[in-house]
Structure formats: C-alpha cells, structure tokens
Design a protein around this motif. Structure first.
Motif, short mmCIF file in Angstrom:
data_model
loop_
_atom_site.label_atom_id
_atom_site.label_comp_id
_atom_site.label_asym_id
_atom_site.label_seq_id
_atom_site.Cartn_x
_atom_site.Cartn_y
_atom_site.Cartn_z
N GLU A 35 40.04 38.08 33.26
CA GLU A 35 39.65 37.61 31.93
C GLU A 35 38.28 38.14 31.52
OE1 GLU A 35 41.60 36.11 29.88
OE2 GLU A 35 43.22 35.76 31.31
N LEU A 36 37.35 38.21 32.48
CA LEU A 36 36.00 38.68 32.17
C LEU A 36 35.94 40.19 31.96
CD1 LEU A 36 33.78 36.60 34.65
CD2 LEU A 36 34.12 36.21 32.20
N TYR A 37 36.80 40.93 32.68
CA TYR A 37 36.78 42.39 32.62
C TYR A 37 38.19 42.92 32.37
CZ TYR A 37 32.22 41.65 34.82
OH TYR A 37 30.95 41.23 35.11
N PRO A 38 38.76 42.67 31.20
CA PRO A 38 40.13 43.13 30.93
C PRO A 38 40.23 44.66 30.98
CG PRO A 38 39.05 42.39 28.91
CD PRO A 38 38.16 41.98 30.04
N GLY A 39 41.24 45.14 31.66
CA GLY A 39 41.44 46.58 31.76
C GLY A 39 40.58 47.26 32.80
N ASP A 40 39.74 46.51 33.51
CA ASP A 40 38.86 47.11 34.50
C ASP A 40 38.99 46.43 35.87
OD1 ASP A 40 36.96 48.64 35.74
OD2 ASP A 40 35.24 47.83 34.64
N TYR A 41 39.03 45.12 35.88
CA TYR A 41 39.03 44.40 37.16
C TYR A 41 40.29 44.67 37.97
CZ TYR A 41 38.88 40.64 40.58
OH TYR A 41 38.87 39.93 41.76
N GLN A 42 40.10 44.89 39.28
CA GLN A 42 41.21 45.11 40.20
C GLN A 42 41.10 44.17 41.39
OE1 GLN A 42 41.77 49.19 41.39
NE2 GLN A 42 41.57 49.98 39.31
N PRO A 43 42.08 43.30 41.61
CA PRO A 43 42.07 42.45 42.81
C PRO A 43 42.23 43.30 44.06
CG PRO A 43 43.60 41.62 41.14
CD PRO A 43 43.21 43.01 40.72
N VAL A 44 41.67 42.82 45.17
CA VAL A 44 41.78 43.51 46.46
C VAL A 44 42.13 42.48 47.52
CG1 VAL A 44 40.55 44.84 48.22
CG2 VAL A 44 40.10 45.27 45.80
N ARG A 45 43.06 42.84 48.41
CA ARG A 45 43.42 41.97 49.51
C ARG A 45 43.37 42.76 50.82
NH1 ARG A 45 42.15 38.81 46.63
NH2 ARG A 45 43.19 36.96 45.80
N ALA A 46 43.10 42.06 51.91
CA ALA A 46 42.99 42.71 53.21
C ALA A 46 44.31 43.38 53.59
CB ALA A 46 42.60 41.68 54.27
N ALA A 47 44.20 44.60 54.11
CA ALA A 47 45.40 45.33 54.55
C ALA A 47 44.98 46.42 55.52
CB ALA A 47 46.13 45.95 53.36
N GLY A 48 45.67 46.50 56.64
CA GLY A 48 45.36 47.55 57.60
C GLY A 48 44.15 47.22 58.45
N PRO A 49 43.74 48.15 59.31
CA PRO A 49 42.66 47.89 60.26
C PRO A 49 41.30 47.69 59.61
CG PRO A 49 43.29 50.20 60.29
CD PRO A 49 44.32 49.49 59.47
N LYS A 50 41.10 48.20 58.40
CA LYS A 50 39.80 48.07 57.75
C LYS A 50 39.69 46.81 56.89
CE LYS A 50 37.51 51.54 56.36
NZ LYS A 50 36.99 52.71 55.61
N GLY A 51 40.76 46.02 56.84
CA GLY A 51 40.71 44.80 56.06
C GLY A 51 40.50 45.08 54.58
N ASP A 52 39.67 44.25 53.93
CA ASP A 52 39.45 44.41 52.50
C ASP A 52 38.19 45.22 52.20
OD1 ASP A 52 37.45 42.69 53.17
OD2 ASP A 52 38.15 41.02 51.96
N THR A 53 37.63 45.86 53.20
CA THR A 53 36.39 46.65 53.08
C THR A 53 35.29 45.86 52.39
OG1 THR A 53 37.03 47.70 50.97
CG2 THR A 53 37.70 48.82 53.02
N LYS A 54 35.20 44.57 52.74
CA LYS A 54 34.17 43.68 52.21
C LYS A 54 34.16 43.67 50.69
CE LYS A 54 32.77 42.45 56.25
NZ LYS A 54 33.04 41.09 56.74
N ASN A 55 35.35 43.55 50.13
CA ASN A 55 35.50 43.61 48.69
C ASN A 55 36.74 42.79 48.30
OD1 ASN A 55 35.73 44.31 45.98
ND2 ASN A 55 36.67 46.29 46.42
N ASP A 56 36.52 41.67 47.62
CA ASP A 56 37.65 40.81 47.22
C ASP A 56 38.17 41.13 45.83
OD1 ASP A 56 37.65 39.35 49.61
OD2 ASP A 56 36.02 38.07 48.91
N GLY A 57 37.51 42.05 45.15
CA GLY A 57 37.90 42.45 43.81
C GLY A 57 36.75 43.22 43.19
N TYR A 58 37.06 44.20 42.33
CA TYR A 58 35.97 44.98 41.76
C TYR A 58 36.38 45.61 40.44
CZ TYR A 58 38.04 49.51 43.08
OH TYR A 58 38.85 50.61 43.19
N CYS A 59 35.37 46.11 39.73
CA CYS A 59 35.58 46.79 38.46
C CYS A 59 35.15 48.24 38.63
CB CYS A 59 34.75 46.14 37.35
SG CYS A 59 35.12 44.40 37.09
N PRO A 60 36.09 49.18 38.72
CA PRO A 60 35.75 50.59 38.95
C PRO A 60 34.85 51.18 37.87
CG PRO A 60 38.10 50.21 39.29
CD PRO A 60 37.55 48.96 38.67
N LYS A 61 35.00 50.73 36.62
CA LYS A 61 34.18 51.27 35.53
C LYS A 61 32.80 50.61 35.50
CE LYS A 61 38.32 52.02 32.71
NZ LYS A 61 39.05 51.60 31.46
#
Length: 281
Positions: A35-61
């Motif tokens: 809601e705060l960053y429409p079209g930019d925010y991307q959820p992230v979940r742990a997967a694989g040996p590196k987990g979530d790379t210390k990132n629970d969600g981010y805005c690439p832009k």
C-alpha cells in the motif's frame, strides 16, 4: 459520528497488530508495503541455504528495505542483537540501501531507540535507519484510506454496528468515569436532551470531546498516578459544570462490541455517554 473514528481506528489497528505473531505479522507488513509503495514493493521469504538474505521485503526503485519481527516480550539485548544482525546482513547482501526500516509490533523501549541512534546510525551514515514500533505502525496505517486499512489489517471496518442495550450509571466524579474512558476502544454517539440551549449545547459538546481526548491518551498516562489524578480532577470539574446547568452524565460500556465486520470480527469495548436533564428539587 461513527464508532470507528480516526482515534478509535488507531486503537483498533494497535489491537490487531498485537494479535499477530511470526509469519502472520510479516504478511501484514507485506500488505503495508504494497500500500505504501504500489508498483515497487516486493515481498521476500526465506528460501534455500541463504535464507531471506536479511531482507523481509524491499522496494527495488526506492531502495527501501524492511525487516519485520514480532517481538512481544522479547529481552532488550535479544532485540538489539536482532536489529544489528539484520541491518548488517542486509548491507552485506544488497547494494544502494537508502532506507532500512525495522518493523515490530512491540512498544519500542528507550534503550533500543538509544542503541540505534548512538551506535548504529553513526556507523552507517549513508543509510537512513528507521524503527517503527507498535504506535508508529498504527499511526502510519491509520493515516491511509479506510479500504487500505482494511486490506492491511485484514478486516472490514464498519461504521454503525448494531446497537445493544447497556446499563448506564450516574457519573459524579472523575474517579467514577475514568475506568470507562481508560478501558474503551471507541464510543457510540452520545445522547443529550432535545431542548438544550446554545450555551448548554456548547458545554455538552466540549465535555464529551474532553472525555474522548482523555480516553485517547489514557494508555500513555496510566503509568503515572499523579497524571491520572490530574485527569480525574479535570473530569470532576467538567461534571460539576454540567451539574450547575442541571445536567447529569450517565455512562457505561458495551463489551465484545463488533468494531469490524467479516466472519471473525475484532471485538472491543465501547463507551456510551448519555446527558440527562435533572429536575429541580
């Protein structure tokens, strides 16, 4: 006015956030990011040996990175270690981190805030480090449009729940009224005599608004007995002003009142105010 106005909506949001744990809290924060960053925010979940790379969600832009952690009752040293580890891990794994925002549904302790300001911010001056605790989250969510709030906290707010009868008692002092004000999440529209003069109307409106204002900040002053006594004395003075006009306040609460819709509504306590005219003796 409606039961769920801006102030009681904030309390409602706080209550909903407090109920969330683990992944449920992260899911809620994902909805907030969307809601705060429409079209930019991307959820992230742990997967694989590196987990979530210390990132629970981010805005690439916008280059805003989120760490969401439900920390109710957690020790301060553990919280500080979690914050430091998540921040430093995020900075190692990601480039151009402009804002790093730690989200928690706990009330932020002063020692934690001091730790971030005195130790972490001087080390990472190129990054804006933010700590959003329970009250900040509730404030930010409550500023949004009602349909956005509904999506974030996963409920449907309603403006006029079905009324049910409640027993009201005569409030003679601030000590009588304080338990009601400090224990409610909202209030129903107050009732007043039909034949009020303009002066009486102004007095009643001011009194009810003051009661609501005290209710809004009651949680912030409950820790101080002197502050509560000051509030109670102020309320007593208002009740005395009403009595001089031959007006009396009757008040009560309705518990388990549906403040939201849907199949699993959020239930809370609402206050009921009724002003009556007292016959002259």
């Amino acid at each position: 006015m409606t039961v769920v106005d801006q102030n009681s909506l904030r309390k409602l949001v706080e209550g909903q956030l407090l109920r969330l744990e683990g992944n449920a809290f992260q899911d809620c924060m994902d909805r907030l990011g969307l809601e705060l960053y429409p079209g930019d925010y991307q959820p992230v979940r742990a997967a694989g040996p590196k987990g979530d790379t210390k990132n629970d969600g981010y805005c690439p832009k916008a280059r805003v990175f989120f760490a969401a952690h439900a920390t109710r009752g957690e020790r301060i040293d553990k919280t500080k270690a979690k914050i430091r580890g998540d921040l430093e891990g995020c900075l190692r794994e990601h480039r151009e981190v402009r804002v790093w925002r730690y989200l928690t549904n706990d009330t932020v302790q002063g020692e934690v805030d001091q730790f971030i300001d005195n130790e972490l911010r001087p080390l990472y001056r190129d990054v804006t480090i933010e700590l959003w605790g329970l009250k900040t989250l509730a404030d930010e969510i409550s500023k949004l449009k009602r349909d956005q709030v509904d999506r974030i906290i996963d409920v449907i707010t309603v403006d006029e729940p079905e009324f049910e009868v409640a027993v009201l008692d005569h409030m003679k002092t601030g000590r009588d009224l304080w338990p009601i004000l400090s224990g409610c999440l909202g209030w129903l529209e107050h009732v007043e005599p039909d034949d009020c003069t303009d002066e009486e109307q102004d007095l009643i409106d001011g009194a009810v608004q003051t009661f609501r204002d005290w209710s809004d900040i009651s949680g912030d002053i409950e820790f101080s007995r002197s502050s509560v006594r000051d509030a109670q004395r102020s309320i007593t003075a208002i009740l005395e002003d009403l009595a001089e006009k031959k007006l009396a306040l009757y008040a009560g609460t309705k518990e388990k009142y549906p403040l939201t819709g849907g199949p699993s509504p959020f239930l809370g306590t609402v206050a009921i105010f009724k002003i009556v005219r007292v016959a002259s003796e």
